[in-house]
Design a protein around this motif. Structure first.
Motif, PDB file in Angstrom:
ATOM      1  N   ARG A 295       4.001 -25.586 -15.004  1.00  0.00           N
ATOM      2  CA  ARG A 295       5.025 -24.598 -14.659  1.00  0.00           C
ATOM      3  C   ARG A 295       5.399 -24.704 -13.184  1.00  0.00           C
ATOM      4  O   ARG A 295       6.580 -24.619 -12.819  1.00  0.00           O
TER       5      ARG A 295
ATOM      6  N   GLU B 132      -1.309 -20.845  -6.104  1.00  0.00           N
ATOM      7  CA  GLU B 132      -0.435 -20.806  -7.279  1.00  0.00           C
ATOM      8  C   GLU B 132      -1.260 -20.724  -8.557  1.00  0.00           C
ATOM      9  O   GLU B 132      -0.947 -19.944  -9.467  1.00  0.00           O
ATOM     10  N   LEU B 133      -2.323 -21.493  -8.631  1.00  0.00           N
ATOM     11  CA  LEU B 133      -3.158 -21.502  -9.831  1.00  0.00           C
ATOM     12  C   LEU B 133      -3.949 -20.202  -9.977  1.00  0.00           C
ATOM     13  O   LEU B 133      -4.082 -19.672 -11.085  1.00  0.00           O
TER      14      LEU B 133
ATOM     15  N   GLY C 157      -0.800 -16.955  -8.414  1.00  0.00           N
ATOM     16  CA  GLY C 157       0.624 -17.000  -8.699  1.00  0.00           C
ATOM     17  C   GLY C 157       1.481 -17.364  -7.500  1.00  0.00           C
ATOM     18  O   GLY C 157       1.049 -17.415  -6.355  1.00  0.00           O
TER      19      GLY C 157
ATOM     20  N   ARG D  53      -0.247 -23.681 -15.842  1.00  0.00           N
ATOM     21  CA  ARG D  53       0.249 -23.258 -14.532  1.00  0.00           C
ATOM     22  C   ARG D  53       0.658 -24.436 -13.662  1.00  0.00           C
ATOM     23  O   ARG D  53       1.627 -24.347 -12.903  1.00  0.00           O
TER      24      ARG D  53
ATOM     25  N   GLU E 242      -5.161 -22.805 -19.175  1.00  0.00           N
ATOM     26  CA  GLU E 242      -4.328 -22.072 -18.226  1.00  0.00           C
ATOM     27  C   GLU E 242      -4.036 -22.915 -16.991  1.00  0.00           C
ATOM     28  O   GLU E 242      -2.931 -22.847 -16.427  1.00  0.00           O
TER      29      GLU E 242
END
Length: 406
Positions: free
Chosen positions: A397, A328-329, A332, A394, A390
């Motif tokens: 999120r 994910e980091l 995505g 992330r 970032e």
């Protein structure tokens, strides 16, 4: 004094070579201007001759040779400032004789000699291992070839090398003597189950010696589907192996709200869900630190796993969740979801169930490191777009997408 010594060692040789090259170009340019005013051209196309001291005559085009090498040495000086190379200093020293003027020769030869003196250690790699450890390595696997030592992209000290018989090994530093022994035992257990783990050779203090496996971490694939399928496949192979007696070193199971949280309400709701939806699982042989940097690839295929220090029996979801958060980091949610879907399809454990609880547990595990450490960890493997900010963005999120799954 130390702060001044480093710039001198790094830049003075290149600056001297650059100055000598520029002086050579300037010297012969001014020489041409001086003789141009005294030229006597008897006819178009005839050789141009210029009278110099003691009645010697030379052709004007003879200055072209040192001028060209002056340009070459100017460029070489720029390169020496940018890249501190022992070999380039050798080339500069050899070419210093081509400039045919004393000031430039002294500057270039002097700069090249300083480069040879300052950068001579580049002939052998810098090895930060203690002398005692180097002696232990030689005693275990035979005399090591010093030129073969290569620093591996690891948070601690880790080197690959070969011995005089051409066999390849890795020596790495762990956090403690106990950690080195634990990882050695885990490697022995994994090898006993024919899992793709390095062969453990010996442990001494905090250092662990093992055979080097083929392949390297590969974090930037062109074909994400094939890449995630390979990763999921090696994980199912690990999870289906016979369980070891030792338990895996589990990540912290308590939710945390990071100090850098942008929206604390998201993390507070995540903590509530984590406590309410705590899930059990059937134990398996888990790697314990399953993330892309510990998966080795060669020619697009997985060749093995490294980083077995946390391995043992535990919920298979621990490995799945840690990899999902990493993906994910780095790449995505689509890649992370693809990995989970492939793992479920390949898994032979039909009782396997996965919920957002395991994703949150993995997030809390990653939060044992600060965002800057997480970003720098993968930067060693070519992921340069993942900054500290970032990572924060992330992670938050991802947690928000989990709590939105009401």
């Amino acid at each position: 004094m130390t702060s001044m010594a480093r710039p001198i060692r790094d830049y003075l040789p290149g600056l001297l070579v650059l100055a000598g090259g520029l002086y050579t170009v300037y010297y012969y340019y001014m020489y041409w201007l001086r003789v141009y005013g005294a030229l006597c051209i008897p006819g178009y196309g005839d050789p141009i001759k210029v009278e110099v001291t003691q009645g010697i005559w030379i052709r004007l085009d003879a200055i072209l040779f040192p001028t060209v090498f002056g340009v070459i040495l100017t460029l070489l000086g720029v390169m020496l400032i940018w890249k501190k190379k022992f070999g380039a200093a050798v080339v500069a020293f050899v070419l210093s004789a081509t400039v045919i003027n004393w000031p430039a020769f002294i500057l270039i030869a002097g700069g090249a000699l300083l480069g040879l003196l300052f950068w001579r250690k580049n002939l052998l790699p810098t090895i930060d291992l203690p002398d005692k450890t180097m002696e232990w390595v030689d005693a275990e696997v035979g005399l090591s070839v010093l030129k073969s030592f290569r620093r591996l992209p690891s948070e601690g000290l880790a080197y690959s090398f070969r011995n005089e018989n051409g066999e390849h090994f890795v020596v790495k530093e762990t956090v403690s003597e106990q950690a080195a022994k634990r990882e050695m035992n885990a490697l022995t257990v994994a090898a006993d189950r024919d899992l793709p783990a390095p062969e453990a050779k010996a442990a001494e203090g905090r250092f662990l010696l093992m055979a080097q496996m083929e392949g390297y971490p590969f974090l930037q694939p062109l074909d994400f589907e094939a890449w995630t399928d390979e990763i999921a496949g090696i994980l199912t192979t690990t999870h289906t192996a016979r369980m070891p007696e030792a338990k895996a070193l589990r990540r912290a199971a308590e939710p945390v709200i990071p100090g850098w949280a942008i929206d604390r309400a998201i993390w507070e709701r995540a903590a509530q869900i984590f406590r309410e939806e705590m899930a059990g699982a059937v134990p398996a042989f888990v790697h314990g630190s399953f993330e892309p940097a510990n998966v080795l690839f060669r020619d697009g295929r997985v060749t093995g796993l490294t980083g077995w220090g946390q391995a043992g029996s535990g919920p298979a979801q621990l490995d799945v969740g840690r990899m999902r958060v990493a993906l994910e980091l780095i790449h995505g949610g689509n890649v992370a979801d693809r990995f989970l879907g492939t793992y479920k399809n390949l898994s032979k454990d039909r009782s396997f169930k996965y919920s957002r609880y395991w994703d949150l547990l993995a997030v809390y595990g990653w939060l044992e490191q600060d965002p800057g450490s997480i970003a720098s960890h993968w930067r060693r493997f070519g992921i340069t777009t993942l900054s500290e900010d970032e990572v924060m963005r992330r992670l938050e999120r991802f947690v928000k997408t989990l709590i939105d799954k009401e």
